[in-house]
Design a protein around this motif. Structure first.
Motif: not given
Length: 334
Positions: A147-157
């Motif tokens: 879930x942490x990796x997923x949230x990081x990529x959403x934040x980058x978007x």
């Protein structure tokens, strides 16, 4: 004997001469008396008589005013740069949107190009971040990533979207600055002289380039004393009453009809006067701001006023009078 005769003759001649002189004087007096008796007195002078009529009349007073432009614009540059072109003739009429000054646009065009490149880069990064965020969403559904990796990529978007917005704003600012290098007429009117000429530096929001005034319609401002101001406001109600006679430059040949369109909301405490404004049509531009004006404004209405020809009014020290013919056909002073 000879001497005695001579004296006697001399005395007789003298007596005859005195007698003849006395007779001549008496005859002259009688002739003058007859002429005086026969002369008749001169006839009375003929004068014109006019009948006085009573009818309603509006009284006006004259006030001093000045002509001013309806709109006055001081043109200043919004960006700094060197004047590349002065595109008008000083004192000519210009239309709204006409080019007046051109500031060297090359530095601002370069900033627009740089902003466009930054925007393209930001959009490319947004597209990559969007792909990674979508892949992370699919993998999270398969439990292939945390879930942490997923949230990081959403934040980058989200960050990439913000960068695109900032790049777009920077491009808009650069394009505005480029547009401001073209200084155009904001209104139609008469342009003044160029205060900054070609090759000189114009500083943003500081350098006065020229002035521009509208010419049609044009305004006449004048002030009336407190008594006349409040008396006139009771009459200035309809369109017909708002019509004013205006003379410009002290020239009787320059008579115009104006319309009152503004009365100030308070008296000037320093002068005790109230400001008024009249509007004049000026399609040919002959009336110019700054001219001296005399304004005739109604201040009173009389229901039954006696109208007398101005030639019949005479002045005696501090009062005026006329001669009135009575029932006996005699002139009396009143």
């Amino acid at each position: 004997m000879g001497s005695l005769s001579l004296r006697t003759r001399f005395a007789s001649s003298r007596a005859i001469f005195l007698f003849l002189l006395l007779m001549a004087l008496l005859t002259g007096c009688e002739a003058k008396s007859e002429e005086a008796a026969s002369a008749s007195p001169p006839p009375p002078p003929e004068v014109e008589v006019a009948e006085v009529t009573a009818q309603p009349v509006v009284l006006s007073e004259s006030f001093t005013g000045r002509v001013e432009a309806a709109e006055t614009v001081e043109l200043r540059s919004r960006v700094s740069g060197y004047i590349q072109e002065v595109a008008f003739e000083e004192g000519e009429l210009v239309e709204q949107g006409d080019l007046l000054f051109l500031i060297d646009p090359r530095p601002y065009q370069a900033r627009v190009n740089a902003a466009q490149a930054d925007l393209a880069q930001a959009r490319s990064q947004q597209a990559q971040a969007g792909s990674e965020a979508e892949r992370a969403r699919v993998l999270l559904g398969r439990q292939a990533i945390s879930q942490e990796v997923h949230d990081q990529r959403q934040s980058a978007l989200s960050n990439s979207r913000a960068m695109v917005d900032a790049a777009e704003a920077a491009l808009q600012t650069a394009e505005l600055d480029l547009e401001y290098t073209r200084i155009t007429a904001p209104v139609s009117g008469r342009v003044g002289r160029a205060m900054v000429t070609r090759g000189n530096l114009a500083n943003a929001d500081q350098s006065l380039l020229t002035t521009l005034v509208t010419i049609d319609p044009i305004h006449v401002y004048f002030e009336a004393d407190e008594q006349a101001a409040f008396a006139s406001q009771t009459l200035l109600t309809g369109d017909a009453s708002n019509s004013l006679n205006i003379e410009l430059g002290g020239d009787p040949q320059r008579q115009y009809k104006g319309t009152l369109d503004f009365i100030d909301n308070r008296l000037n405490p320093n002068t005790g006067t109230l400001q008024f404004r009249a509007v004049l049509d000026n399609p040919d531009g002959r009336i110019r701001p700054g001219e001296f004006a005399r304004v005739e404004m109604p201040v009173a209405r009389l229901d039954q006023a006696l109208l007398v020809d101005g030639k019949a009014v005479l002045t005696d020290q501090d009062r005026r009078y006329v001669y009135v013919v009575d029932e006996n056909n005699l002139a009396q002073r009143r």
